[in-house]
Design an enzyme around this catalytic site. Sequence first.
Site, PDB file in Angstrom:
ATOM      1  N   SER A 148      75.529 122.487 145.476  1.00 22.64           N
ATOM      2  CA  SER A 148      75.546 122.390 146.936  1.00 22.64           C
ATOM      3  C   SER A 148      75.509 120.918 147.363  1.00 22.64           C
ATOM      4  CB  SER A 148      74.344 123.128 147.531  1.00 22.64           C
ATOM      5  OG  SER A 148      74.404 124.500 147.211  1.00 22.64           O
TER       6      SER A 148
ATOM      7  N   HIS B 129      77.879 129.776 142.835  1.00 25.62           N
ATOM      8  CA  HIS B 129      76.899 130.831 143.168  1.00 25.62           C
ATOM      9  C   HIS B 129      77.603 132.188 143.230  1.00 25.62           C
ATOM     10  CE1 HIS B 129      74.667 127.469 145.518  1.00 25.62           C
ATOM     11  NE2 HIS B 129      73.990 127.687 144.416  1.00 25.62           N
TER      12      HIS B 129
ATOM     13  N   LYS C 153      61.386 121.437 153.038  1.00 20.68           N
ATOM     14  CA  LYS C 153      62.732 120.956 152.701  1.00 20.68           C
ATOM     15  C   LYS C 153      63.567 120.754 153.943  1.00 20.68           C
ATOM     16  CE  LYS C 153      64.126 122.261 148.050  1.00 20.68           C
ATOM     17  NZ  LYS C 153      65.232 122.903 147.319  1.00 20.68           N
TER      18      LYS C 153
ATOM     19  N   ARG D  16      74.122 125.696 134.557  1.00 23.50           N
ATOM     20  CA  ARG D  16      75.398 124.976 134.554  1.00 23.50           C
ATOM     21  C   ARG D  16      75.551 124.097 133.325  1.00 23.50           C
ATOM     22  NH1 ARG D  16      74.337 122.733 140.374  1.00 23.50           N
ATOM     23  NH2 ARG D  16      72.399 122.537 139.235  1.00 23.50           N
TER      24      ARG D  16
HETATM   25  O1  PNS Z   1      68.661 126.694 144.649  1.00 25.04           O
HETATM   26  P1  PNS Z   1      67.353 126.108 144.212  1.00 25.04           P
HETATM   27  O2  PNS Z   1      66.806 125.155 145.257  1.00 25.04           O
HETATM   28  O3  PNS Z   1      67.424 125.483 142.844  1.00 25.04           O
HETATM   29  O4  PNS Z   1      66.324 127.357 144.102  1.00 25.04           O
HETATM   30  C1  PNS Z   1      65.001 127.133 143.664  1.00 25.04           C
HETATM   31  C2  PNS Z   1      64.154 128.413 143.787  1.00 25.04           C
HETATM   32  C3  PNS Z   1      64.214 128.992 145.166  1.00 25.04           C
HETATM   33  C4  PNS Z   1      64.650 129.417 142.782  1.00 25.04           C
HETATM   34  C5  PNS Z   1      62.702 127.969 143.434  1.00 25.04           C
HETATM   35  O5  PNS Z   1      62.377 126.836 144.179  1.00 25.04           O
HETATM   36  C6  PNS Z   1      61.654 129.042 143.700  1.00 25.04           C
HETATM   37  O6  PNS Z   1      61.575 130.015 142.999  1.00 25.04           O
HETATM   38  N1  PNS Z   1      60.831 128.807 144.745  1.00 25.04           N
HETATM   39  C7  PNS Z   1      59.777 129.723 145.161  1.00 25.04           C
HETATM   40  C8  PNS Z   1      58.376 129.197 144.793  1.00 25.04           C
HETATM   41  C9  PNS Z   1      58.014 129.613 143.386  1.00 25.04           C
HETATM   42  O7  PNS Z   1      57.847 130.771 143.086  1.00 25.04           O
HETATM   43  N2  PNS Z   1      57.932 128.610 142.463  1.00 25.04           N
HETATM   44  C10 PNS Z   1      57.665 128.875 141.062  1.00 25.04           C
HETATM   45  C11 PNS Z   1      56.229 128.685 140.684  1.00 25.04           C
HETATM   46  S1  PNS Z   1      55.717 126.998 140.850  1.00 25.04           S
END
Ligand code: PNS
Length: 193
Positions: free
Chosen positions: A128, A17, A41, A90
């Site tokens: 993570s 990150h 979560k 990645r």
């Molecule tokens: O580190 P992560 O868990 O892969 O991050 C995921 C994240 C936060 C980027 C993603 O879950 C997100 O954008 N969540 C907010 C809700 C949203 O806008 N979802 C997209 C439309 S369904």
Amino acid sequence: MGTAIYPGSFDPVTNGHLDIIERGSRLFGHLIVAILKNPKKDYLFSTEERMYMLRESTRHLHNVEIDSFSGLLVEYANVKKAQVIIKGLRAISDFEYEFQMAMINKKLSPGVETLFMMTNNKYSYLSSSVVKEIALFHGNVNSLVPPIVSEFIYEKIKNKYGEGLAQRGESPKYYVDDLDDDELMELIFQGTK
Ligand code: PNS
């Protein structure tokens, strides 16, 4: 140079990150690292702890802001007047999910662009979840995460999953030795990434 958002769970922040944050901060005038608060979560670290560890690890980057959000990412991007969402890729396995997210976000808010950055090769295996798994088994995570994370993660895992010792008079939720490998994996990956 504009504002970009780098969103994620950051539970906890890893060197992978941090590599994206450092490179992203060179491309934009203002980079907001936005931590998702998702009540569904089961994070290892609280939002405040995740923010603290990110702040400590990015002190040297003066155009980086650490924030948290809930709800839709594009709505948050619009509130923050950010034109770009940065995502780290990645491996090919990340692509399908990220492609779908980019398409959905584009549909929801056509003015916000998703920019993919390839993760530095040396962190292509890192996540993570992997860090939490190594720490759970008392492996050394020093080369995988910023020092502030190494400092806290073992104590945090002990508090959360227990080691047979109750914390502050409470019973531990789990006794690691009582679980088989599958149950342990389920615990580690339960809703976290
Ligand atoms: O580190 P992560 O868990 O892969 O991050 C995921 C994240 C936060 C980027 C993603 O879950 C997100 O954008 N969540 C907010 C809700 C949203 O806008 N979802 C997209 C439309 S369904």
